[in-house]
Design a protein around this motif. Structure first.
Motif, PDB file in Angstrom:
ATOM      1  N   UNK A  17      -1.599   9.836   3.816  1.00 21.70           N
ATOM      2  CA  UNK A  17      -0.395  10.598   3.445  1.00 21.70           C
ATOM      3  C   UNK A  17      -0.700  12.083   3.226  1.00 21.70           C
ATOM      4  N   UNK A  18      -1.611  12.632   4.028  1.00 21.27           N
ATOM      5  CA  UNK A  18      -1.997  14.041   3.941  1.00 21.27           C
ATOM      6  C   UNK A  18      -1.195  14.826   4.974  1.00 21.27           C
ATOM      7  N   UNK A  43       4.720  24.005  11.193  1.00 20.22           N
ATOM      8  CA  UNK A  43       5.332  24.053   9.857  1.00 20.22           C
ATOM      9  C   UNK A  43       6.449  23.016   9.729  1.00 20.22           C
ATOM     10  N   UNK A  44       7.319  22.937  10.735  1.00 18.55           N
ATOM     11  CA  UNK A  44       8.396  21.929  10.711  1.00 18.55           C
ATOM     12  C   UNK A  44       7.819  20.520  10.732  1.00 18.55           C
ATOM     13  N   UNK A  45       6.755  20.326  11.496  1.00 18.20           N
ATOM     14  CA  UNK A  45       6.114  19.007  11.559  1.00 18.20           C
ATOM     15  C   UNK A  45       5.559  18.639  10.194  1.00 18.20           C
ATOM     16  N   UNK A  46       4.958  19.595   9.512  1.00 15.78           N
ATOM     17  CA  UNK A  46       4.439  19.336   8.161  1.00 15.78           C
ATOM     18  C   UNK A  46       5.560  18.922   7.208  1.00 15.78           C
ATOM     19  N   UNK A  47       6.687  19.612   7.259  1.00 12.50           N
ATOM     20  CA  UNK A  47       7.826  19.256   6.381  1.00 12.50           C
ATOM     21  C   UNK A  47       8.377  17.878   6.745  1.00 12.50           C
ATOM     22  N   UNK A  48       8.491  17.599   8.042  1.00 16.25           N
ATOM     23  CA  UNK A  48       8.998  16.296   8.498  1.00 16.25           C
ATOM     24  C   UNK A  48       8.107  15.163   8.008  1.00 16.25           C
ATOM     25  N   UNK A  53       6.677  10.620   4.677  1.00 18.20           N
ATOM     26  CA  UNK A  53       5.705   9.948   3.812  1.00 18.20           C
ATOM     27  C   UNK A  53       6.330   9.571   2.474  1.00 18.20           C
ATOM     28  N   UNK A  54       7.109  10.483   1.928  1.00 18.36           N
ATOM     29  CA  UNK A  54       7.744  10.219   0.634  1.00 18.36           C
ATOM     30  C   UNK A  54       8.764   9.089   0.733  1.00 18.36           C
ATOM     31  N   UNK A  55       9.542   9.076   1.809  1.00 22.95           N
ATOM     32  CA  UNK A  55      10.587   8.058   1.971  1.00 22.95           C
ATOM     33  C   UNK A  55      10.052   6.706   2.386  1.00 22.95           C
ATOM     34  N   UNK A  56       9.101   6.676   3.326  1.00 20.58           N
ATOM     35  CA  UNK A  56       8.698   5.419   3.940  1.00 20.58           C
ATOM     36  C   UNK A  56       7.310   4.906   3.565  1.00 20.58           C
ATOM     37  N   UNK A  57       6.438   5.793   3.104  1.00 17.90           N
ATOM     38  CA  UNK A  57       5.052   5.392   2.792  1.00 17.90           C
ATOM     39  C   UNK A  57       4.452   4.581   3.946  1.00 17.90           C
ATOM     40  N   UNK A  58       4.673   5.046   5.162  1.00 14.36           N
ATOM     41  CA  UNK A  58       4.265   4.301   6.354  1.00 14.36           C
ATOM     42  C   UNK A  58       2.782   4.500   6.659  1.00 14.36           C
ATOM     43  N   UNK A  59       2.133   3.397   6.970  1.00 16.97           N
ATOM     44  CA  UNK A  59       0.763   3.427   7.463  1.00 16.97           C
ATOM     45  C   UNK A  59       0.767   2.851   8.876  1.00 16.97           C
ATOM     46  N   UNK A  80       5.621  -0.076   6.063  1.00 15.33           N
ATOM     47  CA  UNK A  80       6.043   0.844   5.011  1.00 15.33           C
ATOM     48  C   UNK A  80       7.307   0.377   4.336  1.00 15.33           C
ATOM     49  N   UNK A  81       7.949   1.325   3.677  1.00 16.25           N
ATOM     50  CA  UNK A  81       9.176   1.106   2.919  1.00 16.25           C
ATOM     51  C   UNK A  81      10.398   1.233   3.814  1.00 16.25           C
ATOM     52  N   UNK A  82      10.530   0.388   4.809  1.00 13.82           N
ATOM     53  CA  UNK A  82      11.692   0.458   5.685  1.00 13.82           C
ATOM     54  C   UNK A  82      12.016  -0.941   6.184  1.00 13.82           C
ATOM     55  N   UNK A  83      13.266  -1.135   6.518  1.00 14.04           N
ATOM     56  CA  UNK A  83      13.735  -2.439   6.990  1.00 14.04           C
ATOM     57  C   UNK A  83      13.010  -2.820   8.277  1.00 14.04           C
ATOM     58  N   UNK A  84      12.570  -4.063   8.355  1.00  9.96           N
ATOM     59  CA  UNK A  84      11.899  -4.557   9.544  1.00  9.96           C
ATOM     60  C   UNK A  84      10.389  -4.374   9.520  1.00  9.96           C
ATOM     61  N   UNK A  85       9.862  -3.800   8.450  1.00  6.60           N
ATOM     62  CA  UNK A  85       8.417  -3.568   8.339  1.00  6.60           C
ATOM     63  C   UNK A  85       7.675  -4.888   8.239  1.00  6.60           C
ATOM     64  N   UNK A  86       6.545  -5.029   8.927  1.00  3.81           N
ATOM     65  CA  UNK A  86       5.946  -4.091   9.877  1.00  3.81           C
ATOM     66  C   UNK A  86       6.581  -4.202  11.255  1.00  3.81           C
TER      67      UNK A  86
END
Length: 107
Positions: A17-18, A43-48, A53-59, A80-86
């Motif tokens: 999550x870096x 910069x936009x990619x970093x914000x996205x 990461x904050x919303x989904x905590x996806x690995x 992660x924290x989303x419907x249908x995971x993994x």
């Protein structure tokens, strides 16, 4: 699985999550397409990715990797924290000068 260094770095930074290190895997003018939105430049990619990461905590866990002439395809089990995971997602990558120029995420 033998991944190019930049792809291995992308996986590592996603799973830790870096968002700054993740964005540094991309060129300054890179483009990301994900969830119907386009993100232009590092910069936009970093914000996205920070928001994602904050919303989904996806690995991501690589399942396969294929290099083609103009594009590489990473298939990864994404959890992660989303419907249908993994879910298995496709990461379409264009790599040049050891940096990612574009990334398109699809199901």
């Amino acid at each position: 699985m033998n991944l190019p260094k930049i792809v291995a770095d992308l996986v590592k930074t996603q799973n830790s999550f870096d968002s700054v290190a993740y964005a540094n895997c991309f060129s300054e003018t890179a483009v990301v397409f994900d969830e119907g939105r386009t993100h232009n430049g590092r910069k936009e990619i970093e914000h996205w990715i920070a928001d994602s990461n904050e919303r989904y905590k996806a690995t991501i866990k690589p399942v396969s990797f294929e290099e083609k002439e103009t594009e590489s395809l990473l298939k990864a089990e994404t959890s992660g924290n989303f419907e249908g995971s993994p879910i298995i997602l496709n990461y379409h990558l264009v790599i040049a000068n050891e940096l990612i120029q574009s990334l398109k995420v699809s199901g």
